[in-house]
Design an enzyme around this catalytic site. Sequence first.
Site: not given
Ligand code: IVH
Length: 694
Positions: A115, A117, A119, A138, A225, A292, A316, A410, A413, A428, A434
């Site tokens: 999937e 990731k 942001d 979270r 999402y 996963k 990443k 500085c 100040c 400073c 300051c």
């Molecule tokens: S699974 C047990 N799937 O990444 C693991 N996380 O580093 C549960 N995130 O803050 C995470 N896209 O919110 C999963 N497709 C995705 C994701 C995702 C973004 C975020 C998640 C968490 C961070 C984990």
Amino acid sequence: MNVPRDVRGRVAALREEIERHNHQYYALDAPLVSDAEYDALFRELQELEEKFPELVVPESPTQRIGTQPQAEFGDVRHRLPMLSLGNAFDNEDVVAFDRRVREALDVEQVEYAAEPKFDGLAISLTYADGVFVRGATRGDGYTGEDVTANLRTIRAIPMRIAARKAPALLEVRGEVLMLKRDFEAMNAAQRAKAEREFVNPRNAAAGSLRQLDTRITASRRLTFYAYGVGAAEGIPGFTRHSEVLDYLAANWFRVAAERDVVTGVDGLLSYYGRIGTQRIALPYDIDGVVYKVNELVAQERLGFVARAPRFALAHKFPAEEATSEVVSIEVQVGRTGALTPVARLTPVFVGGVTVTNATLHNLDQVRAKDVRIGDTVIVRRAGDVIPEVVRVLAEKRPTDAREFHMPEQCPVCGSAVERIESEAVFRCTGGLFCAAQRKQAIRHYASRRAMDIEGVGEKLVDQLVESQIVHTPADLYHLDVPTLAALERMAEKSAANVVAAIEQSKHRTLARLIYALGMHHVGEEVAKILAQYFGSIDGLLNADWDALIADKERVQKENTRRRSRDEALLEPVLPGVGPEIMQSVANFLRQSHNREVIRALLDSGVTPESPPARPLRRGKVDGRTFVLTGALSKLSREEATARIVAEGGRVTGSVSKKTDYVVVGADPGSKYQKARELGVTVLEEQDLLNLLGQ
Ligand code: IVH
């Protein structure tokens, strides 16, 4: 009033139809009806609810926007912790992940759900019997903030799930984010109003969600999402993660259209490449992809390490880099007074935002990378971190490129800038005055271990400084009840309490006051020593610090020499306070601004209790001469020497008729012999301790 049955039925049908249209419109981008038809349904529901208020429930589509701002967000403890993911930055990391999974499961090949990731911001949504009841951030993974009211305003979050047989409990996990097109539109509107623009969709989403006034959240176009399920009771028996995602999609949640099921490491890497090329065109920002293990039984077998699952991995995308020119190098003063050189750049688009400056961290980094004004540099931006200058393109250096020098004053100040030798930072020294350090200085002054002013915490200090009522700690003593009560969220009663607490703080100990000044390197212990040594603020202000530091260094050097020859040591200057700390105190007290603030504190009635003067007592071994020989067991030689000196004695290296005591440890040498010959009193270690009075 009794509600007719057909009205109840109509209300339920309207709600379901409106939710379905929400889903079509917000999640699928495929409306089934015109706006006018939708509005008509919505109005009909509103009218029925007005007529029969007992039918109104929080999950009704009419209730998405609250009216009353909240005072603060409550805490929510997650039923299952919200974990993080292990990261992979290159193909090797992915190969290693796949190998670990195969070995642990003892299989040849693994099926993965892949999937994007997202942001955005991780969120947990709880549905009880199919009704949305709670949403939380979270937080630290175990406890998050209750943002239920804000989440209700997000149309892509269903208030009721579609399943006919709703599960007793369903916790949906995913990310709140702002689509790129909504972000662009919002910033265009901000520009038109000449208001501040948001840096990127992630920040815009975070800022919009964490609003105590849900009307603000509602005015921002956020979406959600889903990527998984947390705690659940009564959901169908799934065998694969991909089925869980399909279930969520069927139940009106948005899930990534780009999700896929792939096999083996080749499948993973080709997915990564595919999403990488689509990245720019995707409707939302992503910072990588997530893999996963698809089979849920296998996930369970793999379990977790520390705070991350062994069955999942975030791969990443590399940090984005771009080329730009250094127009100038300026200095920013942080809230602790640290000076950070910042490169001002010709604007460059990198990692989804336009970057106009990048941090150079500190002077050592500027020199190590040899960054000069006029240079062409590579700039990097990774995720949400501050952009930084990676390196210089030396071949592009113009002949008139100029070196950067740290200012001696500085820029905020005008106080002197100091550099502590053992640290890379310049600082400073105008800490009390300051403007860059104001909030920090006042917070520290009022903190529990300093002047202990109850009620003057972070929030109040921010309010007082931002409204320009208080500039220095001394201004606290001029606050009155009407001024404080006029502040937002401050009742008359608490205002009176704060004024009383400030008044009480006038009579803290001298050590606390010295600590409260926030001099760099002066913690509570050093503050106590300074209080004891100088006895008053005036003593501290009037000390000849240059002479003290010179003495300190001279005595230290001399004692090192004497120690190596086993000779009597000199009494240390300001024991327990090293020359670097003394230098820092001296620099601070030299700034006229700081002295003015200290003066103002005293003028406002701050009268610290002076410590009792050190009693002029006779030491237990005043004037006696000691020689140590052999190995001591309870004290080191240094400690023994220090304690003898502290009690007025001297320690020398050789035994003579003038020696009063020879202290013998294990395996004493010729000194013991000599003592016997001269008839000098011989002590064992315990005798010495008794003499010094344990
Ligand atoms: S699974 C047990 N799937 O990444 C693991 N996380 O580093 C549960 N995130 O803050 C995470 N896209 O919110 C999963 N497709 C995705 C994701 C995702 C973004 C975020 C998640 C968490 C961070 C984990």
